[in-house]
Design a protein around this motif. Structure first.
Motif, mmCIF file in Angstrom:
data_model
loop_
_atom_site.group_PDB
_atom_site.id
_atom_site.type_symbol
_atom_site.label_atom_id
_atom_site.label_comp_id
_atom_site.label_asym_id
_atom_site.label_seq_id
_atom_site.Cartn_x
_atom_site.Cartn_y
_atom_site.Cartn_z
ATOM 1 N N VAL A 255 -14.976 -11.829 11.449
ATOM 2 C CA VAL A 255 -14.851 -11.845 12.910
ATOM 3 C C VAL A 255 -13.434 -11.445 13.305
ATOM 4 O O VAL A 255 -13.218 -10.624 14.195
ATOM 5 N N ALA A 256 -12.449 -12.016 12.600
ATOM 6 C CA ALA A 256 -11.058 -11.709 12.916
ATOM 7 C C ALA A 256 -10.795 -10.223 12.701
ATOM 8 O O ALA A 256 -10.104 -9.582 13.491
ATOM 9 N N ILE A 257 -11.370 -9.677 11.640
ATOM 10 C CA ILE A 257 -11.122 -8.273 11.348
ATOM 11 C C ILE A 257 -11.754 -7.397 12.419
ATOM 12 O O ILE A 257 -11.121 -6.470 12.928
ATOM 13 N N ILE A 258 -13.000 -7.718 12.814
ATOM 14 C CA ILE A 258 -13.657 -6.908 13.843
ATOM 15 C C ILE A 258 -12.877 -6.989 15.157
ATOM 16 O O ILE A 258 -12.573 -5.975 15.776
ATOM 17 N N PHE A 259 -12.531 -8.207 15.570
ATOM 18 C CA PHE A 259 -11.926 -8.347 16.897
ATOM 19 C C PHE A 259 -10.438 -8.037 16.937
ATOM 20 O O PHE A 259 -9.942 -7.507 17.911
ATOM 21 N N ARG A 260 -9.713 -8.385 15.864
ATOM 22 C CA ARG A 260 -8.264 -8.165 15.906
ATOM 23 C C ARG A 260 -7.878 -6.759 15.484
ATOM 24 O O ARG A 260 -6.921 -6.185 15.991
ATOM 25 N N GLU B 55 -6.139 1.484 5.293
ATOM 26 C CA GLU B 55 -5.385 0.509 4.520
ATOM 27 C C GLU B 55 -5.025 -0.731 5.305
ATOM 28 O O GLU B 55 -4.929 -1.802 4.749
ATOM 29 N N PHE B 56 -4.849 -0.596 6.635
ATOM 30 C CA PHE B 56 -4.412 -1.811 7.333
ATOM 31 C C PHE B 56 -5.532 -2.837 7.420
ATOM 32 O O PHE B 56 -5.274 -4.035 7.460
ATOM 33 N N VAL B 57 -6.781 -2.370 7.416
ATOM 34 C CA VAL B 57 -7.883 -3.311 7.400
ATOM 35 C C VAL B 57 -8.006 -3.930 6.005
ATOM 36 O O VAL B 57 -8.196 -5.129 5.850
ATOM 37 N N GLU B 58 -7.814 -3.085 4.999
ATOM 38 C CA GLU B 58 -7.796 -3.585 3.632
ATOM 39 C C GLU B 58 -6.690 -4.624 3.477
ATOM 40 O O GLU B 58 -6.871 -5.659 2.823
ATOM 41 N N PHE C 241 0.814 -1.207 0.000
ATOM 42 C CA PHE C 241 0.000 0.000 0.000
ATOM 43 C C PHE C 241 0.849 1.258 0.000
ATOM 44 O O PHE C 241 2.031 1.228 0.320
ATOM 45 N N GLN C 242 0.157 2.369 -0.310
ATOM 46 C CA GLN C 242 0.868 3.638 -0.426
ATOM 47 C C GLN C 242 1.397 4.151 0.907
ATOM 48 O O GLN C 242 2.555 4.474 1.044
ATOM 49 N N ASP C 243 0.476 4.236 1.864
ATOM 50 C CA ASP C 243 0.818 4.956 3.073
ATOM 51 C C ASP C 243 1.348 4.006 4.135
ATOM 52 O O ASP C 243 0.601 3.244 4.723
ATOM 53 N N PRO C 244 2.655 4.042 4.372
ATOM 54 C CA PRO C 244 3.203 3.092 5.335
ATOM 55 C C PRO C 244 2.745 3.390 6.761
ATOM 56 O O PRO C 244 3.026 2.630 7.668
ATOM 57 N N HIS C 245 2.015 4.511 6.952
ATOM 58 C CA HIS C 245 1.520 4.794 8.304
ATOM 59 C C HIS C 245 0.159 4.184 8.541
ATOM 60 O O HIS C 245 -0.146 3.726 9.618
ATOM 61 N N SER C 246 -0.696 4.193 7.527
ATOM 62 C CA SER C 246 -2.045 3.705 7.772
ATOM 63 C C SER C 246 -2.233 2.262 7.329
ATOM 64 O O SER C 246 -3.253 1.669 7.605
ATOM 65 N N SER C 247 -1.252 1.679 6.644
ATOM 66 C CA SER C 247 -1.475 0.315 6.178
ATOM 67 C C SER C 247 -1.003 -0.720 7.194
ATOM 68 O O SER C 247 -1.145 -1.911 6.979
ATOM 69 N N LEU C 248 -0.408 -0.260 8.288
ATOM 70 C CA LEU C 248 0.007 -1.209 9.325
ATOM 71 C C LEU C 248 -0.826 -0.937 10.578
ATOM 72 O O LEU C 248 -0.855 0.187 11.068
ATOM 73 N N ASP C 249 -1.519 -1.954 11.070
ATOM 74 C CA ASP C 249 -2.321 -1.814 12.284
ATOM 75 C C ASP C 249 -1.406 -1.395 13.433
ATOM 76 O O ASP C 249 -0.499 -2.125 13.809
ATOM 77 N N PRO C 250 -1.641 -0.178 13.976
ATOM 78 C CA PRO C 250 -0.710 0.349 14.981
ATOM 79 C C PRO C 250 -0.634 -0.484 16.258
ATOM 80 O O PRO C 250 0.277 -0.322 17.053
ATOM 81 N N ARG C 251 -1.608 -1.371 16.463
ATOM 82 C CA ARG C 251 -1.641 -2.120 17.708
ATOM 83 C C ARG C 251 -1.055 -3.516 17.601
ATOM 84 O O ARG C 251 -1.148 -4.308 18.529
ATOM 85 N N PRO D 4 -9.933 -3.166 18.784
ATOM 86 C CA PRO D 4 -8.815 -2.618 19.565
ATOM 87 C C PRO D 4 -8.500 -1.169 19.200
ATOM 88 O O PRO D 4 -8.080 -0.387 20.041
ATOM 89 N N ASN D 5 -8.770 -0.803 17.948
ATOM 90 C CA ASN D 5 -8.494 0.574 17.546
ATOM 91 C C ASN D 5 -9.612 1.539 17.902
ATOM 92 O O ASN D 5 -9.501 2.730 17.683
ATOM 93 N N CYS D 6 -10.742 0.998 18.408
ATOM 94 C CA CYS D 6 -11.830 1.874 18.872
ATOM 95 C C CYS D 6 -11.718 2.125 20.361
ATOM 96 O O CYS D 6 -12.501 2.891 20.923
ATOM 97 N N LEU D 7 -10.808 1.430 21.027
ATOM 98 C CA LEU D 7 -10.770 1.477 22.487
ATOM 99 C C LEU D 7 -10.672 2.894 23.026
ATOM 100 O O LEU D 7 -11.366 3.252 23.968
#
Lengths: 322, 271, 329, 313
Positions: free
Chosen positions: B176-181, B163-166, A97-107, B185-188
């Protein structure tokens, strides 16, 4: 060489706006796109904002469903594939993906991010997974011992490497890269481009490389697809596109790009106006209001996408002389 | 975490809440008298050494009642927040993730709920269903369900296109994995902030309900009840109304301080 | 004759929780009357902060902690806030990167242009309106009268940036600060907007300090170039000097790292990998004691790590802050 | 603008229906027989039967709802069980007092909140800002009715500035009426003032980070012009939404405030009806207040466009 990916007459229409009292408008974000990617090849997909290049990439990845047209991957029709077969297939086509900040889940930790796709395959146990994660990290130039760090601890260029590792850990055949270096600084951009080229030859990958930067595309691509307002205007060998563009849009696009060299004044084809809104594209050939060579026919009739010479495809009523 | 401890207001808020919780837990040890013990001879007495906050119309010790009040007020708000959080998160996540018809149906009901002024809806529910502890919890909770649902829905919709969800979808992860993983956690952060606000609201609203005689049924010493019972003696013995009011303000202030601090820390956009 | 702008040993630091970030760490250069000077560098090199420092509009928690800024021979650092306000928008104006967010969405174009005139000039609304329309015409905005009543969101990105250019040049400033004015635009629009800006500035004799990361744009419009890295100027010179005889290893690397269109004249040799500068841009809160580029430099010598290199002159207009370019005396 | 207003009104219909349904169900889903709940179990069975029939309780629920809703549309909110007077009549008689109270409270709070929010944003992270934050935090933490009681105690009883009992409507004697309304509207508006001020501050801070504010400064505008023209107009849009939402809080809070100060408004009527188990009256009042609230929010949405021209109608 065989095609790894072939899309034909691909279309994606969105409904935009509308409500209780108004009919939504139809936006043809992608409107009849055809091209193919051969094994081991890099196809550059270029165009300005709103041309539908990102949507095309996502359609090819089956991240969104096409309105019409077909997508063939490694010889098999995957246009309507769903469920488990689609998931298995996705291992073979990966996206950067383009944006290396938003394409990785920060958690999530970097190791978990890279290994997430491998979890779909129960036959790969934890130890094997860890091994492949470490290998992928090493390949992209990250230290495997950083697997338990979080993405925010890395710089932009390193994050893009994480994104690349996440793709190659699946040992894909095709990688769709959506503006992978646009967010990076020049000196970092060069590192990432070289990495992508190295991985291609080492792992035998094919790329669909989406970018608005013609310099980068010319450097990395074998063949190039030029899009304008949802349609392909020209598809040809990289050299042919840059040395002998046949579509007026391609030529003006190339001529608009400044070259970082002293004293090189490019002969620029004057281009008026801006890209029209995809909500309300011009009739006939979408490019006609800006085209210096437009004639009556261009206004009324949509030019077909046709073969001009061997390996050179174009959608123009009046192609430029070779 | 380090950033939280550096935020003095947040630490103060947390300290206030901890004090309130400790008071609630150790009420039997802290209270000098039985909060329900009636002694007509002490009716409406001024504060004295034995009864520092004075006595109410039945001669009950106001200090002890305020101490026990922490149990009831905090307890009611805790359960009502749990109720609204649970229901709100589920509704919001379903609406946001699946969109279209389901989203429309859920959000219309949420809109309708929000069309009532919050306290009025709570009053109406208690008035209809009768005032007992359980109904008060539900009445206070329902009002906050749409708020949680909206936050979660908004977050889910915006995260869905991130993008990270995509990327997770492209890797073949399940819904389910997408909602919970990835999504929850990002809505916390906004949830935690809203939950703290929910506590503050519940304590205030409960006191209003009690004041109108629709809260925890007497003789339960909720702070609102103590206030309500004391108002007839306000002119003779004003301190009787001051203490429970201060207790409410103190507890609510704690939650608001904490909420503000958490928002500053968790939502870096607002500074 | 004073230069339009002369910056001397400018230091702008940000006082953050994690330490002091030296966004600008001793920057010095000048711009002559009517000249176009490009300040180039990668993100975080301090180029935008340099422009904001000139206007003394460094955002919190940043502060100018040292150095001098001279405008037409007057020291701006000695100006009161009131005097600075008279400079801003009148003698020095600025264009921002994102035309989507730099115009106020709540006011019409006309309102914002007229305001810009009337802050500094005694003019009636009608006169200011006239002047604004005239200026919009000069930047080739189609049907300028109608656009005066439009809100920014009703205009395309390219048109908004033309409006910004018009506003910036309304009062014939001596200096225009342009912060990446075309980066957010499409390539074909980028070229048009750039042309308009350069032409309009030349017409009004305004000197331009253009901030960009795009070296190709620099080669097209600049008279002189200032290359920045990690808050310092590493090299400056005429456009010809920078592009044909780059002296600093960073400038050299930057020029070689950009993939550029091969022109027809070039051969059909197989492609070479791009030149790579290894490593990462250093953190501004933790700069190395010597040359900031030293950890990434393949030609570094011991001295580079130990001591900050001063600017060594290489000619009348050319200078590089690199120990390898040390000149005697 | 008018077209948008009409369109939004049409779009409100489904929500309106749901709101009516909820009010209806509120009474009809009560465990047990509403008729018995209303008159008490000891009442004469004939009286119970009478109520049941007069309220249509012998019909199936959906029929009852359609019936009830149909009568609502023709302006029939039912009759009070205790007094026999049509509910709508009492509502219209009582509502002006509540409207005056809530409007005064709103004006008071907006007049205090916006200047102090702007000032706090201007002096952010200084002593002035911290003081503002503390006061506004206390403002959102104090129970309004308790504040009312304390106000009565200090200003009416101790200082004698305001009357402590009785009531004169403003439309009979403006100054006298205002005198009766001052304390209630200030105590009612205090919470809202704190909320709106906090909202103003945070949206000002949000806006002040944006490039067009830097642009406004770069034009040479004075700091006050930048703040009051360029920043505030943009920051006011979210604040306006907050004001709309808070108006609902005022309508709810009026129930308690009117009880504390003994004002004969709609809120007091709700409480009296609840005590009297007068369910048609309760239903009518709640529905009416919800309607008022919905229209206030509609008006706010339409006004929003003035401050944010990007919003499409």
């Amino acid at each position: 060489m065989a095609d790894i990916l072939a899309v034909e007459n691909l279309q994606k229409h969105f409904e935009y706006g509308g409500g209780l009292l108004r009919k939504p408008r139809l936006v043809r974000a992608v409107d009849g796109v055809s091209f193919s990617v051969r094994e081991g090849e890099t196809i550059g997909l270029v165009g300005e904002s709103g041309c539908g290049k990102s949507t095309t990439g996502r359609l090819a990845m089956r991240l969104i469903d096409a309105t019409a047209g077909s997508i063939r991957f490694a010889g098999a029709d995957i246009t309507r594939l769903g469920g488990r077969p689609l998931k298995t297939l996705r291992a073979q086509m990966q996206m950067i993906f383009q944006d290396p900040h938003s394409s990785l889940d920060p958690r999530m930790k970097v190791g978990d991010l890279i290994g997430e796709g491998l979890r779909l395959f129960p036959e790969i146990d934890a130890a094997a997974r860890a091994g492949r994660i470490a290998e992928a990290m090493e390949r992209v130039g990250l230290r495997p011992e950083h697997a338990d760090r979080y993405p925010h601890e890395f710089s932009g260029g390193q994050r893009q490497r994480i994104g690349i590792a996440r793709a190659i850990v699946m040992t894909p055949k095709l990688v769709v890269a959506d503006e992978p270096v646009s967010a990076l600084d020049v000196s970092i951009q060069a590192q990432v481009i070289n990495l992508l080229e190295r991985l291609r030859s080492d792992l035998g990958l094919s790329y669909l490389f989406i970018s608005h930067d013609l310099g980068v595309v010319e450097h990395i691509s074998d063949r190039i697809v030029v899009m304008y307002l949802g349609r392909v205007v020209e598809f040809a060998d990289c050299r042919a596109i840059f040395r002998h563009p046949r579509h007026p849009y391609t030529k003006t696009l190339i001529s608009a790009i400044p070259i970082p060299r002293f004293g090189v004044k490019r002969e620029r084809i004057p281009l008026t106006g801006e890209v029209p809104s995809p909500l309300d594209p011009p009739s006939g050939c979408h490019f006609h209001p800006r085209c210096p060579f437009a004639r009556e026919r261009c206004r009324t009739e949509t030019p077909p996408f046709r073969r001009l010479s061997d390996g050179h495809w174009i959608a123009c009523h009046h192609p430029l002389e070779d | 975490m380090a950033r939280f401890w550096a935020n003095k207001a947040g630490v103060a808020g947390l300290a206030i809440i901890v004090v309130c919780i400790l008071v609630a837990i150790f009420a039997p040890l802290l209270a000098p008298h039985d909060p329900l013990a009636i002694d007509i001879s002490l009716q409406g007495m001024e504060p004295s050494e034995a009864y520092p906050f004075g006595n109410d119309e039945f001669g009950r010790d106001i200090l002890s009642r305020v101490i026990y009040g922490a149990r009831i007020s905090l307890g009611i708000s805790l359960f009502s927040v749990i109720f609204s959080l649970g229901l709100g998160v589920v509704l919001g996540a379903v609406a946001g993730f699946y969109g279209r018809g389901i989203d429309n149906a859920i959000m219309r009901v949420m809109d309708a709920t929000m069309a009532f002024p919050a306290i009025l809806l709570a009053i109406a529910i208690v008035a209809a269903m009768g005032s007992n502890m359980f109904n008060v919890v539900i009445a206070l909770g329902i009002v906050y369900v749409p708020r949680f649902a909206r936050i979660i829905r908004g977050a889910v919709i915006s995260l869905k296109t991130r993008e990270f969800v995509e990327a997770a979808i492209s890797l073949g992860a399940s819904d389910v994995a997408i909602i919970f993983r990835h999504i929850l956690p990002n809505c916390l952060a906004p949830l935690i902030v809203q939950a703290t606000a929910g506590f503050a609201y519940a304590i205030l609203a409960e006191s209003s309900l009690s004041f109108l005689g629709l809260g925890a049924p007497p003789p339960a010493p909720s702070w609102g009840n103590i206030l309500s019972e004391s108002k007839d003696f306000m002119l003779d013995n004003p301190m009787m109304t001051v203490y429970p009011g201060l207790a409410i303000t103190f507890a609510v202030l704690g939650f608001n301080l904490l909420g503000d601090a958490l928002r500053d820390i968790l939502d870096p956009r607002l500074k | 004759m004073f230069p339009v702008l002369k910056i001397d040993d400018l230091q702008t630091h940000f006082f953050t929780r994690t330490g002091i970030a030296k966004a600008i760490d001793g920057v010095g250069f000048h711009i002559d009357k009517g000249e176009i000077v490009c300040v180039v560098g990668e993100s975080g090199c301090g180029k935008s902060m340099t422009a904001l420092s000139v206007l003394r509009l460094v955002p919190h928690p940043g502060r100018i902690v040292g150095g001098e800024i001279w405008l037409d021979g007057q020291n701006l650092m000695a100006f009161s806030e009131r005097e600075m306000r008279e400079v801003r928008g009148d003698r020095v104006s600025m264009i921002f990167q994102e035309p989507m967010v730099s115009l106020n969405p709540a006011f019409t174009i006309g309102n914002q242009l007229i305001e810009a005139v009337r802050v500094h000039r005694k003019a009636s609304r009608a006169e200011a309106w006239e002047r604004s329309v005239e200026m919009l015409r000069r930047v080739d905005l189609p049907s300028p009268e109608a656009r005066m009543n439009a809100y920014p969101h009703e205009l395309s990105g390219g048109m908004r940036q033309r409006v910004m250019i018009a506003e910036a040049l309304l009062l014939d400033p001596v200096l225009l600060l342009a912060d990446e004015p075309t980066t957010a635009l499409d390539v074909t629009v980028q070229a048009q907007v750039l042309d308009v800006m350069v032409r309009a500035a030349r017409e009004s004799g305004t000197a331009v300090m253009m901030i960009t990361h795009n070296l190709a744009v620099v080669s097209e419009i600049a008279d002189r170039v200032v290359v920045m890295y990690a808050g310092r100027v590493v090299e400056q010179g005429t456009t010809e000097e920078i592009f044909t005889r780059p002296a600093h290893p960073y400038t050299q690397g930057l020029l070689r790292a950009i993939p550029t269109l091969s022109t027809a004249a070039e051969d059909d040799a197989p492609r070479q990998p791009l030149y790579e500068m290894g490593g990462l841009v250093p953190s501004l809160t933790d700069l190395p004691p010597g040359c900031a580029f030293c950890p990434r430099c393949s030609a570094a010598i011991d001295l580079c790590a130990a001591q900050k290199p001063p600017a060594f002159p290489l000619g009348e207009t050319h200078a590089a802050a690199c120990w390898l370019r040390r000149t005697e005396g | 603008m008018l077209a948008y207003f009409l369109k939004r009104t049409v779009l409100m219909v489904p929500t309106l229906l749901l709101v009516a349904l909820m009010v209806f169900l509120l009474v009809h889903l009560i465990p047990g027989d509403p008729a018995i709940v209303m008159v008490g179990a000891e009442a004469d069975p004939a009286a119970i039967e009478n109520i049941r029939r007069s309220l249509g309780l012998d019909q199936p629920l959906p029929i009852q709802f359609i019936d009830w809703f149909g009568r609502l549309l023709s302006g029939d909110f039912g009759k009070s069980i205790t007094s026999g007077i049509p509910v709508l009549e009492t509502i219209l008689e009582r509502f002006p007092t509540t409207l005056v109270l809530t409007t005064l409270a709103m004006l008071f709070s907006v007049a205090i909140a916006i200047p102090s929010g702007v000032l706090a944003a201007k002096f952010r992270n200084t002593g002035k800002d911290y003081l503002f934050m503390l006061v506004s935090l206390i403002g959102v933490s104090v129970p309004g009715f308790w504040l009312g009681l304390m106000g009565l105690l200090v200003f009416s009883v101790q200082l004698g500035w305001f009357p402590s009992s009785g009531y004169v409507p403003v439309w009979q004697d403006f100054w006298q009426g205002l005198n009766y309304m001052t304390l209630p509207s200030i105590t009612l508006g205090f919470f809202m003032a704190a909320v709106v001020a906090r909202m103003t501050r945070s949206s000002m801070l949000e806006v002040m980070r944006l490039e067009y504010v830097t642009h406004a400064r770069a034009k040479g505008l004075s700091e006050w012009t930048v703040l009051l023209k360029h920043a505030l107009k943009n920051a006011f849009a979210p604040t306006l939404t907050t004001i709309g939402i808070q108006y609902g809080m005022l309508l709810g809070g009026a129930v308690v405030t009117e009880t504390v100060f003994g004002l004969p408004g709609l809120g007091r009527f709700v409480v009296q009806s609840i005590y009297g188990r007068d369910y048609p009256a309760v239903q009518g009042c709640i529905l009416f207040i919800a309607l008022v609230y919905m229209f206030v929010n509609l008006a706010v949405d339409v006004l929003y466009k003035v401050f944010d021209p990007r919003v499409k109608f």
